[in-house]
Design a protein around this motif. Structure first.
Motif, PDB file in Angstrom:
ATOM      1  N   VAL A  81       0.839  -1.214   0.000  1.00  0.00           N
ATOM      2  CA  VAL A  81       0.000   0.000   0.000  1.00  0.00           C
ATOM      3  C   VAL A  81       0.867   1.254   0.000  1.00  0.00           C
ATOM      4  O   VAL A  81       0.595   2.214  -0.743  1.00  0.00           O
ATOM      5  N   ASP A  82       1.929   1.263   0.802  1.00  0.00           N
ATOM      6  CA  ASP A  82       2.834   2.417   0.829  1.00  0.00           C
ATOM      7  C   ASP A  82       3.519   2.621  -0.517  1.00  0.00           C
ATOM      8  O   ASP A  82       3.716   3.761  -0.962  1.00  0.00           O
ATOM      9  N   SER A  83       3.891   1.529  -1.179  1.00  0.00           N
ATOM     10  CA  SER A  83       4.551   1.625  -2.483  1.00  0.00           C
ATOM     11  C   SER A  83       3.580   2.119  -3.552  1.00  0.00           C
ATOM     12  O   SER A  83       3.964   2.872  -4.452  1.00  0.00           O
ATOM     13  N   ILE A  84       2.335   1.686  -3.457  1.00  0.00           N
ATOM     14  CA  ILE A  84       1.312   2.185  -4.384  1.00  0.00           C
ATOM     15  C   ILE A  84       1.157   3.689  -4.227  1.00  0.00           C
ATOM     16  O   ILE A  84       1.096   4.438  -5.212  1.00  0.00           O
ATOM     17  N   HIS A  85       1.110   4.139  -2.979  1.00  0.00           N
ATOM     18  CA  HIS A  85       0.951   5.577  -2.715  1.00  0.00           C
ATOM     19  C   HIS A  85       2.166   6.361  -3.215  1.00  0.00           C
ATOM     20  O   HIS A  85       2.015   7.398  -3.888  1.00  0.00           O
ATOM     21  N   ALA A  86       3.377   5.846  -2.912  1.00  0.00           N
ATOM     22  CA  ALA A  86       4.598   6.566  -3.304  1.00  0.00           C
ATOM     23  C   ALA A  86       4.792   6.537  -4.821  1.00  0.00           C
ATOM     24  O   ALA A  86       5.066   7.581  -5.438  1.00  0.00           O
ATOM     25  N   GLY A  87       4.657   5.361  -5.414  1.00  0.00           N
ATOM     26  CA  GLY A  87       4.860   5.248  -6.852  1.00  0.00           C
ATOM     27  C   GLY A  87       3.794   5.953  -7.665  1.00  0.00           C
ATOM     28  O   GLY A  87       4.069   6.480  -8.745  1.00  0.00           O
ATOM     29  N   GLY A  88       2.579   5.986  -7.119  1.00  0.00           N
ATOM     30  CA  GLY A  88       1.469   6.634  -7.814  1.00  0.00           C
ATOM     31  C   GLY A  88       1.336   8.113  -7.523  1.00  0.00           C
ATOM     32  O   GLY A  88       0.368   8.743  -7.951  1.00  0.00           O
ATOM     33  N   LYS A  89       2.306   8.673  -6.776  1.00  0.00           N
ATOM     34  CA  LYS A  89       2.290  10.110  -6.442  1.00  0.00           C
ATOM     35  C   LYS A  89       0.981  10.519  -5.766  1.00  0.00           C
ATOM     36  O   LYS A  89       0.503  11.653  -5.918  1.00  0.00           O
ATOM     37  N   GLY A  90       0.401   9.567  -5.023  1.00  0.00           N
ATOM     38  CA  GLY A  90      -0.858   9.858  -4.348  1.00  0.00           C
ATOM     39  C   GLY A  90      -2.073   9.819  -5.254  1.00  0.00           C
ATOM     40  O   GLY A  90      -3.189  10.100  -4.805  1.00  0.00           O
ATOM     41  N   LEU A  91      -1.884   9.422  -6.506  1.00  0.00           N
ATOM     42  CA  LEU A  91      -2.976   9.449  -7.493  1.00  0.00           C
ATOM     43  C   LEU A  91      -3.492   8.063  -7.849  1.00  0.00           C
ATOM     44  O   LEU A  91      -4.280   7.908  -8.785  1.00  0.00           O
ATOM     45  N   LEU A  92      -3.031   7.038  -7.098  1.00  0.00           N
ATOM     46  CA  LEU A  92      -3.589   5.696  -7.215  1.00  0.00           C
ATOM     47  C   LEU A  92      -4.300   5.388  -5.902  1.00  0.00           C
ATOM     48  O   LEU A  92      -3.680   5.367  -4.844  1.00  0.00           O
ATOM     49  N   VAL A  93      -5.597   5.194  -5.950  1.00  0.00           N
ATOM     50  CA  VAL A  93      -6.422   5.019  -4.758  1.00  0.00           C
ATOM     51  C   VAL A  93      -6.674   3.533  -4.527  1.00  0.00           C
ATOM     52  O   VAL A  93      -7.166   2.833  -5.419  1.00  0.00           O
ATOM     53  N   VAL A  94      -6.329   3.021  -3.335  1.00  0.00           N
ATOM     54  CA  VAL A  94      -6.611   1.623  -3.003  1.00  0.00           C
ATOM     55  C   VAL A  94      -8.087   1.492  -2.664  1.00  0.00           C
ATOM     56  O   VAL A  94      -8.578   2.082  -1.705  1.00  0.00           O
ATOM     57  N   ASP A  95      -8.798   0.723  -3.481  1.00  0.00           N
ATOM     58  CA  ASP A  95     -10.243   0.570  -3.282  1.00  0.00           C
ATOM     59  C   ASP A  95     -10.614  -0.675  -2.503  1.00  0.00           C
ATOM     60  O   ASP A  95     -11.615  -0.694  -1.785  1.00  0.00           O
ATOM     61  N   ASN A  96      -9.812  -1.751  -2.668  1.00  0.00           N
ATOM     62  CA  ASN A  96     -10.205  -3.001  -2.034  1.00  0.00           C
ATOM     63  C   ASN A  96      -8.980  -3.899  -1.858  1.00  0.00           C
ATOM     64  O   ASN A  96      -8.119  -3.959  -2.738  1.00  0.00           O
ATOM     65  N   ILE A  97      -8.907  -4.583  -0.710  1.00  0.00           N
ATOM     66  CA  ILE A  97      -7.867  -5.587  -0.466  1.00  0.00           C
ATOM     67  C   ILE A  97      -8.557  -6.850   0.027  1.00  0.00           C
ATOM     68  O   ILE A  97      -9.271  -6.821   1.029  1.00  0.00           O
ATOM     69  N   GLU A  98      -8.358  -7.949  -0.682  1.00  0.00           N
ATOM     70  CA  GLU A  98      -8.973  -9.230  -0.331  1.00  0.00           C
ATOM     71  C   GLU A  98      -7.867 -10.271  -0.164  1.00  0.00           C
ATOM     72  O   GLU A  98      -7.050 -10.468  -1.062  1.00  0.00           O
TER      73      GLU A  98
END
Length: 455
Positions: free
Chosen positions: A353-370
């Motif tokens: 999740v932290d890598s998604i936020h950092a790599g996506g410059k805050g523009l990738l939103v985590v919607d669901n984790i299963e």
């Protein structure tokens, strides 16, 4: 220099197998049996070469379905390997036939359930050797990534076909809940469970006929074929395995889908932007484990660059390590990373999740984790059964034919290595020591995710 040190460590491990000095063996045996005497959950019976039997633990006193199994020691080198290299030593002894166990899954469950009583399965020398190996592990640069993927996936297409379901999906499926099964109904097939998982990706990504989808990690084409058959979309799929690409291309052609699916032998970092613009959707199924700790943010920077900024959706599946065990895991070497997936790395959910936020410059939103990790235990058991049942007639002949210089002895060692791999992983998921998450992310304002919701 790093290569020389790693080679030296391997030489020490190899020398341990040939060293049979009585006093050292006796000290090692005494130390190991004393440690195994701390088992509280389940029962392990150790049978030595001379027939001496030691029972560790007490199954009768258990309060749960505690595991019970036996270790039969065939060579004294087992005691020395285990004392010096702990779990890595056990793995190598098993592969070399120095110890036998009729139920490896039960053995691993005993170890996991008694981890705190068994010093986490480590000794001073094993901690030192694994720490050094961890420091020497190479980063997944483009050249190393190609070598690492080839080392596993280019072994033999015939081998993988012999243990996977007909769809050739090499990842965790989603089994139907027991509560949904009708009385006297046939047990669900692995192929059906795999299609349910592939459909989960298609549905989570809201794939439409007009979408151009990027798939990172082709496998043998099962997702791409299923997605196009269901939606009519267009897919660009990336792989680093020449063997996988050859078979995937053939399966795609046999399905009549060459106009919709293009498979590229290309690293995600080297993929140029399509001339038509960014991809509408991105899918990656159990490929993130090959990215490496150092490149997780880089990976999601690539996703951010390649995914459409207005309404894009991406879905990832990744095996994960528990937060509490991650740092020790990251610093060390284990059986899987040394013998099965060189360059592999299991992140934590937080790290993803932290890598998604950092790599996506805050523009990738985590919607669901299963977390579907527990669905893997049965799958690995089926793969192991298929592998062992088909080894002599299908797998062994293919290995010897495709790998020049492989002997019958090499083939049997390979068999024990993969049996160990399947069982090692089965126990990890069976006890929820490992996870496997499906993460759906999107751009802010991706209204396709609200299609089934009354607004």
């Amino acid at each position: 220099m790093a290569g020389l040190i790693a080679s030296a460590l391997d030489s020490v491990r190899g020398y341990a197998g040939s060293l049979a000095w009585g006093p050292l063996v006796n000290i090692s045996k005494s130390t190991i049996l004393s440690l195994l005497g701390n088992i509280q959950c389940g029962q392990l019976t150790v049978i030595e070469q001379d027939g001496t039997t030691t029972v560790c633990g007490n199954a009768a006193g258990g309060t749960r379905d505690d595991p019970i199994t036996t270790l039969e020691v065939k060579r004294d080198a087992f005691w020395l390997r285990l004392a010096l290299f702990a779990d890595m030593g056990f793995a190598e002894s098993y592969m070399l036939g120095e110890v036998k166990c009729p139920d490896l899954t039960a053995f691993f469950r005993i170890f996991i359930l008694n981890r705190t009583y068994l010093a986490n399965g480590s000794t001073f020398t094993s901690t030192l050797s694994t720490a050094i190996s961890g420091l020497l592990r190479k980063a997944n640069t483009l050249p190393n990534a190609l070598l690492n993927i080839s080392a596993h996936y280019d072994i033999s297409n015939d081998m993988f076909s012999a243990f996977l379901s007909p769809d050739l999906t090499y990842s965790c499926p989603i089994w139907a809940p027991l509560s949904s099964r009708k009385p006297n109904s046939a047990e669900e097939s692995l192929e059906s469970a795999q299609y349910r998982k592939l459909d989960r990706f298609i549905d989570n990504a809201r794939i439409k006929p007009t979408d151009h989808v990027l798939e990172i990690g082709t496998g043998w084409g099962s997702f791409a074929i299923r997605a196009v058959q269901r939606t009519g979309c267009r897919i660009t799929s990336l792989t680093l395995s020449a063997e996988q690409k050859t078979l995937a291309d053939r399966r795609i052609a046999d399905a009549g889908l060459t106009e919709n699916i293009e498979v590229l032998l290309c690293d995600y970092r080297a993929l140029p932007m399509p001339t038509t613009g960014p991809y509408d959707k991105v899918v990656s199924i159990e490929m993130l484990e090959a990215v490496g700790r150092e490149f997780l943010i880089t990976y999601f920077e690539c996703i951010h660059k390649l995914l459409r900024s207005d309404g894009g959706i991406a879905v990832f599946q990744c095996i994960t390590m528990p937060e509490s065990r991650y740092e020790a895991y990251a610093r060390s070497e284990d059986f899987i990373r040394k013998y099965i997936f060189p360059g592999g790395h299991l992140p934590t959910v937080t790290q993803l999740v932290d890598s998604i936020h950092a790599g996506g410059k805050g523009l990738l939103v985590v919607d669901n984790i299963e977390n579907i990790g527990t669905h893997y235990a049965k799958t690995l058991r089926i793969w192991k059964e298929n592998f062992l049942n088909n080894f002599e007639q299908r797998i062994r002949p293919s290995l010897i034919a495709e790998h020049e210089g492989m002997t019958e002895a090499d083939a049997q060692l390979f068999k024990r290595k993969w049996e160990y791999y399947f069982t090692y992983c089965e126990a990890g998921f069976n006890t929820r020591t490992l996870g496997d998450v499906i993460i759906t992310v999107s751009r802010e304002g991706a209204m396709e995710l609200a299609e089934d919701i009354p607004l």
